[in-house]
Design an enzyme around this catalytic site. Structure first.
Site, PDB file in Angstrom:
ATOM      1  N   HIS A   1       0.819  -1.213   0.000  1.00  0.00           N
ATOM      2  CA  HIS A   1       0.000   0.000   0.000  1.00  0.00           C
ATOM      3  C   HIS A   1       0.860   1.273   0.000  1.00  0.00           C
ATOM      4  O   HIS A   1       2.069   1.236   0.257  1.00  0.00           O
ATOM      5  CB  HIS A   1      -0.905   0.013   1.233  1.00  0.00           C
ATOM      6  CG  HIS A   1      -0.129   0.013   2.519  1.00  0.00           C
ATOM      7  ND1 HIS A   1       0.452   1.149   3.042  1.00  0.00           N
ATOM      8  CD2 HIS A   1       0.195  -0.996   3.367  1.00  0.00           C
ATOM      9  CE1 HIS A   1       1.088   0.855   4.160  1.00  0.00           C
ATOM     10  NE2 HIS A   1       0.956  -0.460   4.374  1.00  0.00           N
ATOM     11  N   GLY A   2       0.228   2.407  -0.219  1.00  0.00           N
ATOM     12  CA  GLY A   2       0.910   3.697  -0.172  1.00  0.00           C
ATOM     13  C   GLY A   2       1.238   4.136   1.246  1.00  0.00           C
ATOM     14  O   GLY A   2       0.807   3.535   2.242  1.00  0.00           O
TER      15      GLY A   2
ATOM     16  N   THR B   1       1.542   6.011   4.821  1.00  0.00           N
ATOM     17  CA  THR B   1       0.675   6.596   5.846  1.00  0.00           C
ATOM     18  C   THR B   1       1.525   7.507   6.725  1.00  0.00           C
ATOM     19  O   THR B   1       2.760   7.488   6.662  1.00  0.00           O
ATOM     20  CB  THR B   1       0.045   5.511   6.735  1.00  0.00           C
ATOM     21  OG1 THR B   1       1.073   4.943   7.572  1.00  0.00           O
ATOM     22  CG2 THR B   1      -0.600   4.402   5.915  1.00  0.00           C
ATOM     23  N   ASP B   2       0.871   8.280   7.587  1.00  0.00           N
ATOM     24  CA  ASP B   2       1.634   9.133   8.505  1.00  0.00           C
ATOM     25  C   ASP B   2       2.479   8.296   9.463  1.00  0.00           C
ATOM     26  O   ASP B   2       3.575   8.716   9.853  1.00  0.00           O
ATOM     27  CB  ASP B   2       0.692  10.042   9.298  1.00  0.00           C
ATOM     28  CG  ASP B   2       0.177  11.220   8.479  1.00  0.00           C
ATOM     29  OD1 ASP B   2       0.760  11.494   7.396  1.00  0.00           O
ATOM     30  OD2 ASP B   2      -0.796  11.867   8.900  1.00  0.00           O
ATOM     31  N   TRP B   3       1.999   7.125   9.830  1.00  0.00           N
ATOM     32  CA  TRP B   3       2.798   6.266  10.713  1.00  0.00           C
ATOM     33  C   TRP B   3       4.022   5.720   9.989  1.00  0.00           C
ATOM     34  O   TRP B   3       5.076   5.596  10.586  1.00  0.00           O
ATOM     35  CB  TRP B   3       1.926   5.137  11.262  1.00  0.00           C
ATOM     36  CG  TRP B   3       1.083   5.558  12.441  1.00  0.00           C
ATOM     37  CD1 TRP B   3       0.701   6.830  12.768  1.00  0.00           C
ATOM     38  CD2 TRP B   3       0.531   4.702  13.445  1.00  0.00           C
ATOM     39  NE1 TRP B   3      -0.073   6.831  13.892  1.00  0.00           N
ATOM     40  CE2 TRP B   3      -0.196   5.528  14.334  1.00  0.00           C
ATOM     41  CE3 TRP B   3       0.548   3.333  13.663  1.00  0.00           C
ATOM     42  CZ2 TRP B   3      -0.868   5.012  15.433  1.00  0.00           C
ATOM     43  CZ3 TRP B   3      -0.139   2.814  14.761  1.00  0.00           C
ATOM     44  CH2 TRP B   3      -0.829   3.649  15.635  1.00  0.00           C
TER      45      TRP B   3
ATOM     46  N   GLN C   1       2.963  -0.257  12.713  1.00  0.00           N
ATOM     47  CA  GLN C   1       1.578  -0.066  12.296  1.00  0.00           C
ATOM     48  C   GLN C   1       0.712  -1.310  12.458  1.00  0.00           C
ATOM     49  O   GLN C   1      -0.305  -1.280  13.130  1.00  0.00           O
ATOM     50  CB  GLN C   1       1.589   0.396  10.839  1.00  0.00           C
ATOM     51  CG  GLN C   1       0.311   1.013  10.348  1.00  0.00           C
ATOM     52  CD  GLN C   1       0.566   1.858   9.110  1.00  0.00           C
ATOM     53  OE1 GLN C   1       0.165   3.000   9.052  1.00  0.00           O
ATOM     54  NE2 GLN C   1       1.239   1.307   8.121  1.00  0.00           N
TER      55      GLN C   1
ATOM     56  N   ARG D   1      -5.932   1.501   4.339  1.00  0.00           N
ATOM     57  CA  ARG D   1      -4.826   1.986   3.514  1.00  0.00           C
ATOM     58  C   ARG D   1      -4.632   1.130   2.276  1.00  0.00           C
ATOM     59  O   ARG D   1      -4.246   1.624   1.215  1.00  0.00           O
ATOM     60  CB  ARG D   1      -3.537   2.076   4.341  1.00  0.00           C
ATOM     61  CG  ARG D   1      -3.066   0.777   4.995  1.00  0.00           C
ATOM     62  CD  ARG D   1      -1.944   1.079   5.981  1.00  0.00           C
ATOM     63  NE  ARG D   1      -1.365  -0.103   6.623  1.00  0.00           N
ATOM     64  CZ  ARG D   1      -1.794  -0.625   7.755  1.00  0.00           C
ATOM     65  NH1 ARG D   1      -2.859  -0.108   8.384  1.00  0.00           N
ATOM     66  NH2 ARG D   1      -1.172  -1.674   8.291  1.00  0.00           N
TER      67      ARG D   1
ATOM     68  N   GLU E   1      -2.193  -7.030   7.446  1.00  0.00           N
ATOM     69  CA  GLU E   1      -0.849  -7.050   8.001  1.00  0.00           C
ATOM     70  C   GLU E   1      -0.770  -7.925   9.252  1.00  0.00           C
ATOM     71  O   GLU E   1      -1.786  -8.193   9.918  1.00  0.00           O
ATOM     72  CB  GLU E   1      -0.415  -5.620   8.330  1.00  0.00           C
ATOM     73  CG  GLU E   1       1.005  -5.455   8.848  1.00  0.00           C
ATOM     74  CD  GLU E   1       2.075  -5.950   7.870  1.00  0.00           C
ATOM     75  OE1 GLU E   1       2.133  -7.173   7.624  1.00  0.00           O
ATOM     76  OE2 GLU E   1       2.868  -5.117   7.382  1.00  0.00           O
TER      77      GLU E   1
ATOM     78  N   HIS F   1       0.375  -5.633   2.480  1.00  0.00           N
ATOM     79  CA  HIS F   1       1.221  -4.952   3.461  1.00  0.00           C
ATOM     80  C   HIS F   1       2.624  -5.553   3.451  1.00  0.00           C
ATOM     81  O   HIS F   1       2.800  -6.749   3.188  1.00  0.00           O
ATOM     82  CB  HIS F   1       0.586  -5.073   4.843  1.00  0.00           C
ATOM     83  CG  HIS F   1      -0.849  -4.623   4.855  1.00  0.00           C
ATOM     84  ND1 HIS F   1      -1.216  -3.340   5.170  1.00  0.00           N
ATOM     85  CD2 HIS F   1      -1.991  -5.290   4.545  1.00  0.00           C
ATOM     86  CE1 HIS F   1      -2.532  -3.227   5.059  1.00  0.00           C
ATOM     87  NE2 HIS F   1      -3.029  -4.403   4.684  1.00  0.00           N
TER      88      HIS F   1
END
Length: 201
Positions: A8-9, A11-13, A20, A57, A82, A139
């Site tokens: 996936h693209g 993320t803020d994490w 995550q 996500r 994930e 993931h």
């Protein structure tokens, strides 16, 4: 059957270096842009449909890819989610080994269960979409475990996969799966580094 596992693209994490796992963190603007950019690198004539894990996500990444490639989104699979990192989720990765030596997180999904779970998802996709050429958004850790399960190498030997990295698989006539590429690199080129890591362990 041809299938590609795509991470996936961002993320803020991901950006902050935070563990995550199953925590359902959405894509950030960079992650959406990564998915849009990936569209230009994928030939839509080579694929029939897009699926994903059930986490947001992955689903959003799949939707962006499907829209850009003019392909249908054909389902979300819980077995593609994930690895569950239990108590470690939300913790900076830089602190993980200090806080949990050996990475024995409370509530963690056992490493040995992740690859087989991911392979179950592949088998389910094969039943649901027989003969199709499938892009499956999942993931990073899950993908590495699936690659390890299929190739007979340790998941930890595989390199970290970038966001939107694509790893291609092929299902043979005898129903076995073959790893064709890892993050875009031919498996034959990746194999020496896998063996080197395992010999050094």
């Amino acid at each position: 059957m041809q299938l590609a596992l795509i991470r996936h693209g961002q993320t803020d994490w991901n950006l902050r270096g935070v563990m995550q796992g199953r925590t359902d963190i959405p894509l950030n603007d960079t992650g959406r842009a990564q998915a849009e950019a990936a569209v230009a690198l994928i030939d839509p004539a080579e694929w029939d449909l897009v699926v994903s894990s059930t986490l947001g996500r992955a689903r959003e990444t799949a939707a962006i890819l499907a829209r850009g490639l003019d392909l249908p989104v054909a389902g979300a699979y819980h077995d593609l989610v994930e690895q569950d990192f239990g108590a470690a989720e939300g913790t900076p990765v830089s602190e993980i080994d200090v806080r949990w030596p050996g990475r024995a997180f409370e509530g963690k999904e056992p490493d040995a269960e992740v690859g087989p779970r991911g392979v179950r998802a592949l088998e389910r996709i094969t039943v649901d979409h027989a003969g199709a050429r499938v892009l499956a958004v999942a993931h990073g850790t899950l993908i590495r475990h699936v690659l390890g399960e299929l190739s007979g190498h340790e998941a930890s030997s595989y390199p970290r996969l970038d966001n939107l990295a694509m790893s291609e698989l092929e299902r043979a006539a005898d129903a076995s799966w073959r790893v064709r590429t890892v993050g875009g690199a031919p498996f034959a080129e990746v194999l020496p580094s896998l063996l080197a890591v395992e010999l050094a362990a």
